[in-house]
Every structure is written in structure tokens, then in C-alpha cells.
Design a protein around this motif. Structure first.
Motif, short mmCIF file in Angstrom:
data_model
loop_
_atom_site.label_atom_id
_atom_site.label_comp_id
_atom_site.label_asym_id
_atom_site.label_seq_id
_atom_site.Cartn_x
_atom_site.Cartn_y
_atom_site.Cartn_z
N GLU A 160 0.82 -1.21 0.00
CA GLU A 160 0.00 0.00 0.00
C GLU A 160 0.85 1.26 0.00
O GLU A 160 0.51 2.24 -0.66
CB GLU A 160 -0.96 0.00 1.20
N ASN A 161 1.95 1.25 0.76
CA ASN A 161 2.82 2.44 0.80
C ASN A 161 3.41 2.75 -0.58
O ASN A 161 3.55 3.92 -0.94
CB ASN A 161 3.94 2.26 1.82
N ASN A 162 3.74 1.71 -1.34
CA ASN A 162 4.26 1.92 -2.69
C ASN A 162 3.17 2.51 -3.60
O ASN A 162 3.45 3.35 -4.45
CB ASN A 162 4.79 0.63 -3.28
N ILE A 163 1.94 2.04 -3.40
CA ILE A 163 0.82 2.57 -4.19
C ILE A 163 0.60 4.04 -3.85
O ILE A 163 0.44 4.88 -4.74
CB ILE A 163 -0.46 1.75 -3.95
N LYS A 164 0.60 4.36 -2.56
CA LYS A 164 0.43 5.76 -2.14
C LYS A 164 1.50 6.64 -2.76
O LYS A 164 1.20 7.74 -3.26
CB LYS A 164 0.48 5.87 -0.62
N ALA A 165 2.74 6.18 -2.74
CA ALA A 165 3.84 6.96 -3.31
C ALA A 165 3.66 7.13 -4.82
O ALA A 165 3.85 8.23 -5.36
CB ALA A 165 5.18 6.29 -3.00
N SER A 166 3.27 6.06 -5.50
CA SER A 166 3.06 6.13 -6.95
C SER A 166 1.93 7.10 -7.28
O SER A 166 2.05 7.91 -8.21
CB SER A 166 2.74 4.74 -7.50
N LEU A 167 0.82 7.02 -6.53
CA LEU A 167 -0.31 7.91 -6.78
C LEU A 167 0.08 9.37 -6.50
O LEU A 167 -0.33 10.28 -7.23
CB LEU A 167 -1.51 7.50 -5.94
N PHE A 168 0.87 9.59 -5.46
CA PHE A 168 1.33 10.94 -5.13
C PHE A 168 2.16 11.50 -6.29
O PHE A 168 1.95 12.64 -6.72
CB PHE A 168 2.16 10.91 -3.84
N ARG A 169 3.09 10.69 -6.81
CA ARG A 169 3.90 11.13 -7.94
C ARG A 169 3.04 11.37 -9.18
O ARG A 169 3.24 12.35 -9.91
CB ARG A 169 4.99 10.10 -8.25
N SER A 170 2.07 10.49 -9.43
CA SER A 170 1.19 10.64 -10.59
C SER A 170 0.35 11.91 -10.50
O SER A 170 0.17 12.61 -11.50
CB SER A 170 0.27 9.42 -10.74
#
Length: 185
Positions: A160-170
């Protein structure tokens, strides 16, 4: 039966079009609606309303990709139902999800902005094509299909933390892309 065959059934006003649509896209539409509403009964109601809206929209419209067409209808119906429900009581999963995107997308405050909505949608679609496939899929899962982070993590095998980071960057990339295209907050 493929999309063209089903659209032809609608176009020729055959009632079997609804049955075929439901068979082909019923679960797909239900998952979109349920991810927004988190209520079985309301999700089923939105899916049923989707077939009526589709019946009324074809003709005159002739969608080339029926899954996108019915997906958009059920999503809009579900969001409308969510907003009505939210007016009665505050909370739910959609509010934080929409708040995440609010920093990237300009507010719709006036008539002029409403006219620009189509341009905004086209620009966001163009932006999605600039993202790597995995990043695009995560973005769509969260912001189009309204999937909870835990479900996205299970589906893509990512923490989930990787998803949050990816969404933040996107979201940051989206904001920059919109500014480059002349769409300002």
C-alpha cells in the motif's frame, strides 16, 4: 457476442440487448458501482439503471467501446447516488479519494469552466497515455474504479505504501501536465 453485435441490438431496439449487456458487463459495472457506494442494493440499482440509460442513449449514440460507455454511465449514476447519500450524511471512502485529486484538477466554479470540462477530460486522457503502464493502471484503479488501496495492493501485488507513493507522484505529474497545457488551478 462482441460489442458491435450488442450495439446493433440496441440500435435495432431488440430487448435482448439489455440481457446481453448484463451478461457481458454486469459484474464489471457492479464492481465500479460497489467501489463507490459500498452497498450491494444501491450498486445493483445503479447497474439496472445503467441498462435503461444505455437503452435510451443508443441510438443516437453509437459507442465503439461498449465497456467504456456503460462503465461511464454506471460510474456517473453511482457518483450521483453517492452525492445524494453524502448530502444526508457526511463521510465515506469517496470524500478522501476526491480530496486527493482536488489539488490537481481545477474547480468548476462558473459557466466558462463548465465549457472547458471537455477540454480538461481530453487533456487528462492524453496525460494518462504519458504514464508507464503500471503507473497508469494504479491511477485508473484508484481514481476511475474507486478501488480501496488494500484491494489495489492485492490485485497488483504491491504494498500500500508503494501505491500511495506512486499515486502521489502521478498526481504531481498530472498537475504539471495540466499547467503545461494551460489549464491552471
Amino acid at each position: 457476442m462482441n460489442d458491435d453485435d450488442i450495439v446493433d441490438l440496441y440500435w435495432n431496439r431488440h430487448e435482448s440487448a439489455i440481457e446481453e449487456s448484463s451478461r457481458q458487463y454486469g459484474r464489471y459495472c457492479y464492481s465500479i458501482s460497489y467501489n463507490i457506494l459500498h452497498d450491494n442494493g444501491e450498486a445493483e440499482e445503479c447497474v439496472n439503471d445503467t441498462w435503461l440509460r444505455t437503452w435510451n442513449a443508443i441510438p443516437p449514440q453509437r459507442p465503439s467501446k461498449l465497456s467504456f460507455f456503460v462503465g461511464r454511465i454506471v460510474r456517473n449514476l453511482s457518483l450521483d447516488k453517492y452525492k445524494a447519500k453524502k448530502a444526508k450524511k457526511r463521510g465515506g471512502e469517496m470524500l478522501p479519494l476526491l480530496e486527493e485529486l482536488i489539488q490537481c484538477i481545477p474547480a468548476n466554479n462558473d459557466v466558462e469552466q463548465a465549457i472547458l470540462d471537455q477540454d480538461l477530460a481530453r487533456t487528462i486522457n492524453q496525460f494518462m497515455h504519458t504514464l508507464p503502464e503500471r503507473e497508469c493502471n494504479l491511477f485508473l484503479a484508484r481514481y476511475w474504479y474507486s478501488m480501496p488501496l488494500s484491494e489495489i495492493a492485492d490485485k497488483f501485488g504491491v504494498k500500500e505504501n508503494n501505491i500511495k507513493a506512486s499515486l502521489f507522484r502521478s498526481r504531481g505529474k498530472l498537475k504539471q501536465y495540466l499547467i503545461q497545457e494551460g489549464i491552471h488551478l
